[in-house]
Write a protein that holds these residues in place. Structure first.
Motif, mmCIF file in Angstrom:
data_model
loop_
_atom_site.group_PDB
_atom_site.id
_atom_site.type_symbol
_atom_site.label_atom_id
_atom_site.label_comp_id
_atom_site.label_asym_id
_atom_site.label_seq_id
_atom_site.Cartn_x
_atom_site.Cartn_y
_atom_site.Cartn_z
ATOM 1 N N ASP A 74 0.967 -1.304 -0.087
ATOM 2 C CA ASP A 74 0.050 -0.040 -0.082
ATOM 3 C C ASP A 74 0.826 1.311 0.091
ATOM 4 O OD1 ASP A 74 -2.269 -1.481 -0.014
ATOM 5 O OD2 ASP A 74 -2.331 -1.790 2.182
ATOM 6 N N GLY A 75 1.765 1.328 -0.626
ATOM 7 C CA GLY A 75 2.782 2.444 -0.871
ATOM 8 C C GLY A 75 3.909 2.389 0.298
ATOM 9 N N GLN A 76 3.767 1.652 1.339
ATOM 10 C CA GLN A 76 4.761 1.775 2.358
ATOM 11 C C GLN A 76 5.834 0.716 2.417
ATOM 12 O OE1 GLN A 76 4.881 3.854 5.230
ATOM 13 N NE2 GLN A 76 6.729 2.718 5.695
ATOM 14 N N LEU A 77 6.984 1.139 2.319
ATOM 15 C CA LEU A 77 8.084 0.288 2.446
ATOM 16 C C LEU A 77 8.328 -0.717 3.820
ATOM 17 C CD1 LEU A 77 10.380 -0.303 0.404
ATOM 18 C CD2 LEU A 77 11.975 1.027 1.787
ATOM 19 N N PHE A 114 21.448 5.417 9.002
ATOM 20 C CA PHE A 114 21.112 6.025 7.615
ATOM 21 C C PHE A 114 20.194 7.212 8.028
ATOM 22 C CE2 PHE A 114 18.360 5.713 3.633
ATOM 23 C CZ PHE A 114 19.277 6.547 2.889
ATOM 24 N N ASN A 115 20.690 8.403 7.701
ATOM 25 C CA ASN A 115 19.864 9.799 8.196
ATOM 26 C C ASN A 115 20.025 10.503 7.180
ATOM 27 O OD1 ASN A 115 18.749 11.410 9.761
ATOM 28 N ND2 ASN A 115 20.369 11.823 11.073
ATOM 29 N N PRO A 116 19.260 10.383 6.132
ATOM 30 C CA PRO A 116 19.406 11.461 4.909
ATOM 31 C C PRO A 116 18.617 12.666 5.140
ATOM 32 C CG PRO A 116 17.828 9.608 4.282
ATOM 33 C CD PRO A 116 18.506 9.221 5.615
ATOM 34 N N GLY A 117 17.488 12.586 6.163
ATOM 35 C CA GLY A 117 16.935 13.794 6.429
ATOM 36 C C GLY A 117 17.527 14.591 7.706
ATOM 37 N N ASP A 148 8.585 -8.295 10.516
ATOM 38 C CA ASP A 148 7.226 -7.866 9.416
ATOM 39 C C ASP A 148 6.967 -6.471 9.917
ATOM 40 O OD1 ASP A 148 5.601 -7.660 7.633
ATOM 41 O OD2 ASP A 148 4.168 -8.913 8.353
ATOM 42 N N GLY A 149 7.561 -5.520 9.741
ATOM 43 C CA GLY A 149 7.572 -4.313 10.131
ATOM 44 C C GLY A 149 7.740 -3.023 9.205
ATOM 45 N N PRO A 150 7.278 -1.820 9.479
ATOM 46 C CA PRO A 150 7.538 -0.730 8.546
ATOM 47 C C PRO A 150 9.094 -0.194 8.298
ATOM 48 C CG PRO A 150 6.547 0.006 10.705
ATOM 49 C CD PRO A 150 6.713 -1.594 10.759
ATOM 50 N N VAL A 151 9.222 0.296 7.288
ATOM 51 C CA VAL A 151 10.361 1.193 7.112
ATOM 52 C C VAL A 151 10.201 2.824 7.087
ATOM 53 C CG1 VAL A 151 12.455 1.454 5.817
ATOM 54 C CG2 VAL A 151 11.606 -0.604 6.190
ATOM 55 N N ALA A 152 11.047 3.497 7.682
ATOM 56 C CA ALA A 152 10.739 5.088 7.549
ATOM 57 C C ALA A 152 10.053 5.513 6.495
ATOM 58 C CB ALA A 152 12.123 5.779 7.790
ATOM 59 N N SER A 153 8.921 6.091 6.454
ATOM 60 C CA SER A 153 8.073 6.601 5.093
ATOM 61 C C SER A 153 8.992 7.625 4.315
ATOM 62 C CB SER A 153 6.816 7.318 5.563
ATOM 63 O OG SER A 153 7.046 8.377 6.225
ATOM 64 N N ASN A 154 10.075 8.037 4.565
ATOM 65 C CA ASN A 154 10.809 9.177 3.859
ATOM 66 C C ASN A 154 11.864 8.386 2.940
ATOM 67 O OD1 ASN A 154 12.574 8.717 5.895
ATOM 68 N ND2 ASN A 154 13.131 10.905 5.843
ATOM 69 N N VAL A 155 12.143 7.235 3.234
ATOM 70 C CA VAL A 155 13.090 6.404 2.345
ATOM 71 C C VAL A 155 12.570 5.685 0.980
ATOM 72 C CG1 VAL A 155 14.905 6.330 4.348
ATOM 73 C CG2 VAL A 155 13.381 4.226 3.768
ATOM 74 N N ASN A 156 13.463 5.267 0.149
ATOM 75 C CA ASN A 156 12.851 4.572 -0.858
ATOM 76 C C ASN A 156 13.777 3.312 -1.455
ATOM 77 O OD1 ASN A 156 14.553 5.724 -3.408
ATOM 78 N ND2 ASN A 156 14.046 7.477 -2.307
ATOM 79 N N VAL A 157 13.193 2.944 -2.647
ATOM 80 C CA VAL A 157 14.322 1.609 -2.995
ATOM 81 C C VAL A 157 14.399 1.981 -4.669
ATOM 82 C CG1 VAL A 157 14.359 -0.729 -3.780
ATOM 83 C CG2 VAL A 157 13.543 -0.088 -1.491
ATOM 84 N N GLY A 158 15.431 2.245 -5.170
ATOM 85 C CA GLY A 158 15.940 2.141 -6.527
ATOM 86 C C GLY A 158 15.750 3.615 -7.025
ATOM 87 N N LYS A 159 15.574 4.738 -6.531
ATOM 88 C CA LYS A 159 15.553 5.983 -6.959
ATOM 89 C C LYS A 159 16.740 6.576 -7.338
ATOM 90 C CE LYS A 159 10.624 7.332 -5.699
ATOM 91 N NZ LYS A 159 9.915 8.476 -5.238
ATOM 92 N N GLY A 160 17.689 6.105 -6.659
ATOM 93 C CA GLY A 160 19.022 6.722 -6.635
ATOM 94 C C GLY A 160 19.487 7.955 -6.175
ATOM 95 N N ASP A 161 18.321 8.487 -5.228
ATOM 96 C CA ASP A 161 18.786 9.884 -4.794
ATOM 97 C C ASP A 161 19.332 9.368 -3.176
ATOM 98 O OD1 ASP A 161 16.431 8.770 -3.234
ATOM 99 O OD2 ASP A 161 15.205 10.041 -4.024
ATOM 100 N N ALA A 162 19.116 10.393 -2.304
ATOM 101 C CA ALA A 162 19.788 10.545 -1.209
ATOM 102 C C ALA A 162 19.098 9.507 -0.120
ATOM 103 C CB ALA A 162 20.140 11.837 -0.521
ATOM 104 N N PHE A 163 17.958 9.418 -0.606
ATOM 105 C CA PHE A 163 16.730 8.772 0.461
ATOM 106 C C PHE A 163 16.864 7.249 -0.195
ATOM 107 C CE2 PHE A 163 15.957 13.117 0.837
ATOM 108 C CZ PHE A 163 15.857 13.236 2.077
ATOM 109 N N ASP A 164 17.580 6.742 -0.973
ATOM 110 C CA ASP A 164 17.461 5.393 -1.444
ATOM 111 C C ASP A 164 18.116 4.384 -0.489
ATOM 112 O OD1 ASP A 164 17.524 2.795 -3.118
ATOM 113 O OD2 ASP A 164 18.084 3.876 -4.859
ATOM 114 N N ILE A 165 17.647 3.357 -0.258
ATOM 115 C CA ILE A 165 18.294 2.484 0.868
ATOM 116 C C ILE A 165 19.209 1.561 0.079
ATOM 117 C CG2 ILE A 165 16.334 2.716 2.531
ATOM 118 C CD1 ILE A 165 15.388 -0.322 1.486
ATOM 119 N N VAL A 166 19.085 1.498 -1.174
ATOM 120 C CA VAL A 166 19.967 0.114 -1.810
ATOM 121 C C VAL A 166 21.342 0.819 -1.781
ATOM 122 C CG1 VAL A 166 20.350 -0.584 -4.210
ATOM 123 C CG2 VAL A 166 17.957 -0.301 -3.465
ATOM 124 N N GLY A 167 22.171 -0.373 -1.487
ATOM 125 C CA GLY A 167 23.570 -0.010 -1.140
ATOM 126 C C GLY A 167 24.047 0.514 0.161
#
Length: 200
Positions: A74-77, A114-117, A148-167
């Motif tokens: 539902d849009g939540q990581l 990880f604290n991009p904000g 089975d739990g939520p990840v912070a709402s301001n991060v993403n996967v695969g966008k390649g920006d400062a908020f991407d958790i990949v890597g």
């Protein structure tokens, strides 16, 4: 003579009638059961497709390991999976760290949270928290934990920006996160480390 013709006519009519009754098509075979339609309310929900994964490996003198998948629900990581080798009935901090580097024997090569904000550390349901903050994990009597739990709402996967958790790194800590102490939650040593990889 007329009686013979009438008898023959009736016999022929009866024979034709019997042929017609026997010639009825056979009943249609019973319908083969089909799979439950995807939109059937009774069908189990479809599993979310992983967008990233991490294989936790023990740090020096640890036996903690596991496999974690990151999915969008539902849009939540969300993070889900299983971890073993923990102390029975224990609780542990569980965070995404800034570097996907598990080369140090103690896991410190993964850096800090990880604290991009540039936020303060805190519980994921608090207004201020790191992008890498996640709920503590709890081991059962056998030292296994199901995640089975939520990840912070301001991060993403695969966008390649400062908020991407990949890597980035993923760490299981020796102690529970108190969600107050800055900047780590006083979660202690690192028991397992992984690099978060984008799903193929």
């Amino acid at each position: 003579m007329r009686l013979i013709h009438t008898t023959l006519f009736l016999a022929s009519a009866l024979a034709l009638s019997a042929c017609k009754q026997g010639a009825e098509p056979a009943a249609a075979p019973a319908a083969t059961p089909t799979e439950t339609p995807a939109n059937d309310a009774a069908a189990p929900p479809a599993m979310a497709t992983p967008v990233a994964s991490a294989e936790l490996q023990p740090t020096k003198d640890s036996t903690v390991k596991g496999a974690i998948s990151f999915t969008l629900v539902d849009g939540q990581l969300r993070a889900s999976g299983d971890i073993s080798g923990l102390k029975p009935d224990s609780e542990h901090g569980f965070h995404i760290h800034e570097k996907g580097d598990c080369s140090a024997p103690d896991g410190t090569s993964a850096g800090g949270h990880f604290n991009p904000g540039s936020s303060e550390h805190g519980s994921i349901d608090a207004t201020a928290h790191h992008g890498g903050d996640m709920p503590n994990i709890k081991a059962d009597a056998q030292g296994n934990a199901h995640i089975d739990g939520p990840v912070a709402s301001n991060v993403n996967v695969g966008k390649g920006d400062a908020f991407d958790i990949v890597g980035r790194g993923l760490i299981v800590h020796a102690d529970p996160d108190d969600y107050k102490t800055q900047p780590t939650g006083n979660a202690g040593a690192r028991l397992a480390c992984a690099v978060i990889n984008k799903a193929p």
